[in-house]
Design an enzyme around this catalytic site. Structure first.
Site, PDB file in Angstrom:
ATOM      1  CD  GLU A   1      -9.691 -95.298 -48.821  1.00 27.73           C
ATOM      2  OE1 GLU A   1      -9.306 -96.088 -47.938  1.00 27.73           O
ATOM      3  OE2 GLU A   1      -8.906 -94.661 -49.541  1.00 27.73           O
TER       4      GLU A   1
ATOM      5  CG  HIS B   1     -13.391-103.086 -49.608  1.00 27.75           C
ATOM      6  ND1 HIS B   1     -13.617-101.829 -49.081  1.00 27.75           N
ATOM      7  CD2 HIS B   1     -12.197-103.025 -50.241  1.00 27.75           C
ATOM      8  CE1 HIS B   1     -12.600-101.055 -49.388  1.00 27.75           C
ATOM      9  NE2 HIS B   1     -11.732-101.739 -50.095  1.00 27.75           N
TER      10      HIS B   1
ATOM     11  CG  HIS C   1      -2.687 -95.219 -57.325  1.00 31.48           C
ATOM     12  ND1 HIS C   1      -2.821 -94.977 -55.983  1.00 31.48           N
ATOM     13  CD2 HIS C   1      -3.510 -96.274 -57.596  1.00 31.48           C
ATOM     14  CE1 HIS C   1      -3.669 -95.845 -55.451  1.00 31.48           C
ATOM     15  NE2 HIS C   1      -4.100 -96.642 -56.418  1.00 31.48           N
TER      16      HIS C   1
ATOM     17  CD  GLN D   1      -2.462 -99.987 -57.024  1.00 31.16           C
ATOM     18  OE1 GLN D   1      -1.767-100.320 -56.068  1.00 31.16           O
ATOM     19  NE2 GLN D   1      -3.777 -99.895 -56.938  1.00 31.16           N
TER      20      GLN D   1
ATOM     21  NE  ARG E   1      -6.924-106.820 -48.662  1.00 36.71           N
ATOM     22  CZ  ARG E   1      -6.457-105.799 -49.389  1.00 36.71           C
ATOM     23  NH1 ARG E   1      -6.697-104.554 -48.987  1.00 36.71           N
ATOM     24  NH2 ARG E   1      -5.763-106.017 -50.490  1.00 36.71           N
TER      25      ARG E   1
ATOM     26  CG  ASP F   1      -9.094 -95.761 -53.246  1.00 34.34           C
ATOM     27  OD1 ASP F   1      -9.602 -96.360 -52.301  1.00 34.34           O
ATOM     28  OD2 ASP F   1      -7.961 -96.021 -53.702  1.00 34.34           O
TER      29      ASP F   1
END
Length: 617
Positions: free
Chosen positions: A301, A370, A159, A227, A492, A259
């Site tokens: 990923e 992360h 995206h 997105q 996070r 990703d």
């Protein structure tokens, strides 16, 4: 002339794979292969001399990324050094740690405001202006090359931000961007798709479609409303992404972390993940990228079930090059599970059952990253050790959020779903290991031993170990994220603290927490680099000893002797029958938490939360 000859040689080698993949995804598009090869040829001709020189080196040492010297470091550029231009001045620190691979978290220009931590990209060919410029990135890539370090950068494939020029062109009806995105005039098809799609962010972004008032259509938005999912059924989307990859490769990027790969192809009646066309698209991108930049590799990923993950490494019925690297999420989850239960049986079971990966590929092994931790525990693996998978996942959430009686962990639940009881966990490695809760020297010692134990396994199981920024200093949770309105509702950020350089200044003082952990990490790096058996691509076997708390594994590479690792997840000393490791011959201690490995009357001894690496010299 030399470059043209090399390009033609690579083309002759890769063209069958490229053609096969593109024909499967885009049948009937005459001239597509020729057009895309021309894009790659143009990028090859524009490739800077320094990058061509590195290409030549890597075409000779084709598995350069599998060397035991490969040790990664993962950080946000701004959290680590403020701006990109500040990182070259910090490379001595990384060199001291033994790092040869630097992964900078999303740094391409994101949309203003909320941007999913940088994963809503506004411009693939510009750097986030808060970090610097593309010239700064090229300068950093050059500084890394001088130290034989590789640069890894995130590239979002599924995206773009809704403000991306491709999206604006699509909205404006520009024929160059026709069919770049997915949209529907009413809810009929979105409702049909959503019967089988699993929400990524169920509490804050339920559903996979967003109504656009100007279009009066429902746009496909797998992640957040800003997105917009690209439509890879359109070969011009593929071409635009290939051109983007090659342009960035010519700026000096060595490794692309791809990703959100699993979501790239949509099929009604499925989860719209891991579809066959996704693999064909990545195979074609890989082959065409290697035509122009043979020194560049891909990292997937892909946080999916292990059986769905191996194909992203080319592990099909017939091997097809796809990504050279992938995250070993299963190992990460099992490390934390073993720590909480003081029992390594589930880890041994899960890793033993995983499909082998192609010899040309490697895992990236890690303790923290992360993102949050999702408990990828299968019902089959849990049942094999007498546990219920759902109850075990609930236990892990309770334990690492500090809700379980007696827990030392100080994490927090992320995306808790009251309706289903599902959740994930946030927190730094040190805080999850008990450093925040420690009030006595003994408790501090135990917390640090847990942290070092996890990294001792990650450094030696089977892959490129990745150090997440701050773990080498035992950085704790950052509570200040609550003070930032842009981050306050995403916990996070508690495990994305800014680098504590005053703490780093204490790394040479063995009386400090930072000094103890940094010295341990340096020791692991040095020991790993001296062991050819830890070169990835070799054999791995999960062994069994007569103590459930001890995880035991064997490594061997065709160019080396045997390596055996042992890790005790119990907090007390354990002894075990050493016969299962004695059959591999005379082994010497290569790295240890507590001195040379000892065997008395056939029983091996391993202190609580201790480890040992044994190697055939």
């Amino acid at each position: 002339m030399e470059s043209r000859v090399a390009f033609q040689a690579r083309l002759a080698y890769s063209l069958p794979d490229i053609t096969e993949a593109l024909s499967a995804v885009y049948p009937g598009h005459d001239g597509l292969v020729e057009r895309l090869v021309a894009v790659a040829r143009e990028a090859a001709a524009a490739r800077p001399r320094a990058l061509r020189d590195r290409d030549r080196q890597r075409e000779i040492d084709q598995r350069w990324y599998q060397r035991s010297e490969m040790i990664g470091y993962v950080c946000y550029a701004d959290r680590f050094a403020g701006v990109l231009d500040g990182i070259p001045g910090k490379l001595d620190y990384l060199t001291e740690l033994g790092v040869t691979y630097l992964h900078l978290m999303p740094l391409l220009q994101p949309r203003p405001g909320e941007n999913d931590g940088g994963y809503a990209v506004l411009d693939y060919r510009a750097v986030d202006p808060r970090l610097g410029t593309m010239d700064d990135l090229e300068h950093l890539a050059g500084a890394l090359r001088e130290r034989d370090m590789s640069l890894c950068v995130d590239l979002v494939l599924n995206h773009t931000a809704k403000e991306h020029p491709w999206a604006e062109g699509w909205l404006a009806g520009d024929p160059d961007f026709e069919d770049f995105y997915l949209a529907f005039p009413d809810r009929e098809m979105p409702d049909a798709y959503e019967r089988t799609i699993v929400d990524v962010f169920p509490d804050r972004a339920p559903g996979s479609f967003t109504f656009h008032p100007e279009l009066k259509q429902w746009v496909w938005t797998t992640f957040w409303s800003y997105q917009w999912d690209l439509d890879y059924r359109n070969p011009r989307v593929f071409e635009a992404m290939l051109d983007t990859i090659l342009w960035l490769a010519n700026r000096g990027v060595d490794i692309f972390r791809l990703d959100a790969v699993p979501f790239m192809w949509k099929r009604l009646g499925t989860t719209c993940m891991n579809q066959p066309e996704v693999h064909k698209i990545v195979q074609a991108l890989h082959g065409l990228t290697r035509l122009a930049a043979p020194g560049v590799i891909f990292k997937a990923e892909v946080i999916v079930a292990p059986d769905d993950l191996v194909p992203y490494l080319g592990g099909h019925d017939r091997y097809r090059p796809e990504c050279e690297l992938a995250y070993h999420n299963q190992l990460m989850v099992m490390l934390w599970s073993s720590l909480a239960t003081k029992d390594a049986r589930l880890m041994s079971q899960a890793l033993r059952r995983m499909r082998p990966i192609p010899a040309e590929t490697s895992w990236c092994t890690y303790v923290r990253g992360h993102d949050d931790i999702g408990w990828a525990v299968s019902a089959e693996d849990a049942a094999a050790v007498g546990w219920d998978w759902w109850n075990h996942r609930n236990f892990l959430n309770a334990f690492f959020s500090g809700r379980f009686p007696g827990s030392y962990a100080r994490g927090a639940l992320f995306q808790e779903n009251p309706a289903t009881g599902d959740a994930r966990v946030s927190g730094t490695a040190a805080s999850l290991c008990g450093l925040d809760a420690a009030t006595t020297p003994a408790e501090t010692d135990a917390a640090l031993r847990r942290l070092i134990l996890l990294y001792a396994v990650a450094f030696a199981v089977n892959g490129i170990p990745l150090i997440y920024m701050g773990d080498e200093l035992a950085l704790r949770n950052d509570p200040t994220f609550h003070d930032d309105p842009a981050r306050a509702d995403d916990n996070r950020w508690m495990h994305r603290p800014p680098m504590d350089w005053p703490a780093a200044a204490r790394r040479h003082d063995p009386s400090t927490v930072e000094g103890r952990v940094f010295a341990a990490m340096k020791s692991l790096s040095a020991a790993r680099k001296g062991l050819e058996a830890l070169r990835t691509g070799g054999e791995i076997e999960i062994l069994t000893v007569d103590d459930d708390a001890i995880f035991t594994w064997r490594r061997r590479h065709p160019r080396s002797g045997t390596f055996i690792g042992l890790a005790n997840f119990a907090e007390s000393e354990r002894t075990f029958d050493a016969a299962p490791i004695g059959r591999f011959g005379r082994l010497e201690t290569a790295a240890t938490s507590d001195g040379a490995f000892q065997v008395t009357n056939g029983r091996g001894r391993l202190p609580g939360l201790g480890f040992v690496w044994l190697a055939e010299r």
